[in-house]
Design a protein around this motif. Structure first.
Motif, PDB file in Angstrom:
ATOM      1  N   PHE A  25      38.491  59.479  30.998  1.00 22.57           N
ATOM      2  CA  PHE A  25      39.075  59.509  29.650  1.00 22.57           C
ATOM      3  C   PHE A  25      39.834  58.221  29.344  1.00 22.57           C
ATOM      4  O   PHE A  25      39.689  57.643  28.276  1.00 22.57           O
ATOM      5  CB  PHE A  25      40.044  60.693  29.495  1.00 22.57           C
ATOM      6  CG  PHE A  25      39.403  61.968  29.061  1.00 22.57           C
ATOM      7  CD1 PHE A  25      38.619  62.042  27.919  1.00 22.57           C
ATOM      8  CD2 PHE A  25      39.598  63.119  29.798  1.00 22.57           C
ATOM      9  CE1 PHE A  25      38.034  63.228  27.517  1.00 22.57           C
ATOM     10  CE2 PHE A  25      39.020  64.317  29.409  1.00 22.57           C
ATOM     11  CZ  PHE A  25      38.235  64.379  28.267  1.00 22.57           C
ATOM     12  N   ARG A  29      38.941  55.750  26.361  1.00 19.86           N
ATOM     13  CA  ARG A  29      39.850  55.642  25.209  1.00 19.86           C
ATOM     14  C   ARG A  29      40.540  54.275  25.106  1.00 19.86           C
ATOM     15  O   ARG A  29      40.777  53.788  24.014  1.00 19.86           O
ATOM     16  CB  ARG A  29      40.918  56.730  25.267  1.00 19.86           C
ATOM     17  CG  ARG A  29      40.389  58.157  25.263  1.00 19.86           C
ATOM     18  CD  ARG A  29      39.785  58.526  23.920  1.00 19.86           C
ATOM     19  NE  ARG A  29      39.603  59.946  23.743  1.00 19.86           N
ATOM     20  CZ  ARG A  29      38.504  60.630  24.035  1.00 19.86           C
ATOM     21  NH1 ARG A  29      37.485  60.019  24.586  1.00 19.86           N
ATOM     22  NH2 ARG A  29      38.423  61.917  23.805  1.00 19.86           N
ATOM     23  N   ARG A 118      39.671  69.964  31.557  1.00 19.15           N
ATOM     24  CA  ARG A 118      39.257  68.692  30.947  1.00 19.15           C
ATOM     25  C   ARG A 118      40.022  68.448  29.644  1.00 19.15           C
ATOM     26  O   ARG A 118      40.534  67.351  29.402  1.00 19.15           O
ATOM     27  CB  ARG A 118      37.751  68.737  30.670  1.00 19.15           C
ATOM     28  CG  ARG A 118      37.223  67.538  29.897  1.00 19.15           C
ATOM     29  CD  ARG A 118      35.922  67.834  29.186  1.00 19.15           C
ATOM     30  NE  ARG A 118      36.096  68.840  28.147  1.00 19.15           N
ATOM     31  CZ  ARG A 118      35.098  69.495  27.568  1.00 19.15           C
ATOM     32  NH1 ARG A 118      33.845  69.305  27.957  1.00 19.15           N
ATOM     33  NH2 ARG A 118      35.331  70.381  26.627  1.00 19.15           N
ATOM     34  N   ASP A 119      40.121  69.469  28.818  1.00 20.92           N
ATOM     35  CA  ASP A 119      40.773  69.310  27.517  1.00 20.92           C
ATOM     36  C   ASP A 119      42.271  69.046  27.663  1.00 20.92           C
ATOM     37  O   ASP A 119      42.851  68.268  26.905  1.00 20.92           O
ATOM     38  CB  ASP A 119      40.509  70.530  26.636  1.00 20.92           C
ATOM     39  CG  ASP A 119      39.023  70.659  26.272  1.00 20.92           C
ATOM     40  OD1 ASP A 119      38.271  69.670  26.430  1.00 20.92           O
ATOM     41  OD2 ASP A 119      38.618  71.759  25.843  1.00 20.92           O
ATOM     42  N   ARG A 122      42.568  65.443  28.615  1.00 22.56           N
ATOM     43  CA  ARG A 122      42.357  64.588  27.444  1.00 22.56           C
ATOM     44  C   ARG A 122      43.639  64.486  26.612  1.00 22.56           C
ATOM     45  O   ARG A 122      44.033  63.384  26.194  1.00 22.56           O
ATOM     46  CB  ARG A 122      41.218  65.133  26.586  1.00 22.56           C
ATOM     47  CG  ARG A 122      41.016  64.312  25.300  1.00 22.56           C
ATOM     48  CD  ARG A 122      39.827  64.748  24.485  1.00 22.56           C
ATOM     49  NE  ARG A 122      39.778  66.201  24.344  1.00 22.56           N
ATOM     50  CZ  ARG A 122      38.730  66.858  23.871  1.00 22.56           C
ATOM     51  NH1 ARG A 122      37.647  66.217  23.490  1.00 22.56           N
ATOM     52  NH2 ARG A 122      38.755  68.166  23.751  1.00 22.56           N
ATOM     53  N   GLU A 126      45.802  60.962  25.948  1.00 23.64           N
ATOM     54  CA  GLU A 126      46.128  60.425  24.624  1.00 23.64           C
ATOM     55  C   GLU A 126      47.619  60.134  24.509  1.00 23.64           C
ATOM     56  O   GLU A 126      48.022  59.104  23.964  1.00 23.64           O
ATOM     57  CB  GLU A 126      45.616  61.376  23.541  1.00 23.64           C
ATOM     58  CG  GLU A 126      44.082  61.329  23.476  1.00 23.64           C
ATOM     59  CD  GLU A 126      43.442  62.470  22.695  1.00 23.64           C
ATOM     60  OE1 GLU A 126      44.161  63.373  22.207  1.00 23.64           O
ATOM     61  OE2 GLU A 126      42.200  62.450  22.583  1.00 23.64           O
TER      62      GLU A 126
END
Length: 138
Positions: A25, A29, A118-119, A122, A126
Motif C-alpha cells: 500500500f 500510494r 487489508r482494509d 489501507r 493513508e
C-alpha cells in the motif's frame, strides 16, 4: 523539497501478510516519495497467498515479494519502524519513530477473512502518509 526521503520499515513475525500488505500500500500510494522496507523476525517461506489475492483485488501486486529477515541495519536505516505483532524481537534505536499496529494475523485465513485486515492496513497507511507529508513540509 525535503533533504532526504522518509523511510518506513514494516515488521511482523513472518513478513508474509500484514507487513507485506502495508509495504504494498505504501509503495503504491506514496510512489518514490517514501522509501519502503518490510521484514520479519521469523520470516516465512513465501508470501501468504490470501494476502496476495486480497491486494491484487485492489490492483496492487505483491506476488513478487519474498519474506525477509529483520536486520539491525534495516531498523537503523529507517525513520519509522511499524511493528505488527513482533513483540520484543524488534531492536530499539534512538531517533526512530516506533508505532505498533495491533492487527489480526492473516496467516491461515481465507481471502474473505483477509480483506478486513487489508482494509484496516489501507486506512492506517493513508494516515501515515499524511503524517509523513506534514513532517516533510514542516
Amino acid at each position: 523539497m525535503p533533504a532526504s526521503l522518509a523511510s518506513v520499515l514494516f515488521v511482523c513475525v513472518h513478513n508474509a501478510g500484514r507487513s507485506q500488505m502495508a509495504a504494498g500500500f505504501l509503495s503504491d500510494r506514496a510512489g518514490d516519495r517514501i522509501e519502503v522496507r518490510s521484514a520479519g523476525s521469523l520470516p516465512a517461506d513465501q508470501i501468504n497467498p490470501a494476502a496476495v489475492e486480497a491486494m491484487a483485488e485492489l490492483g496492487i501486486d505483491i506476488a513478487g515479494q519474498a519474506p525477509k529477515i529483520l536486520t539491525t541495519e534495516a531498523v537503523q536505516a529507517s525513520d519509522y519502524v511499524i511493528t505488527m505483532g513482533c513483540g520484543d524481537a524488534c531492536p530499539i534505536f534512538p531517533g526512530k519513530k516506533y508505532l505498533n499496529w495491533e492487527l489480526e494475523d492473516p496467516d491461515g485465513k481465507s481471502v474473505e477473512a483477509v480483506r478486513p485486515i487489508r482494509d484496516e492496513i489501507r486506512t492506517r497507511i493513508e494516515s501515515l502518509i499524511a503524517e509523513i507529508d506534514a513532517t516533510q513540509e514542516a
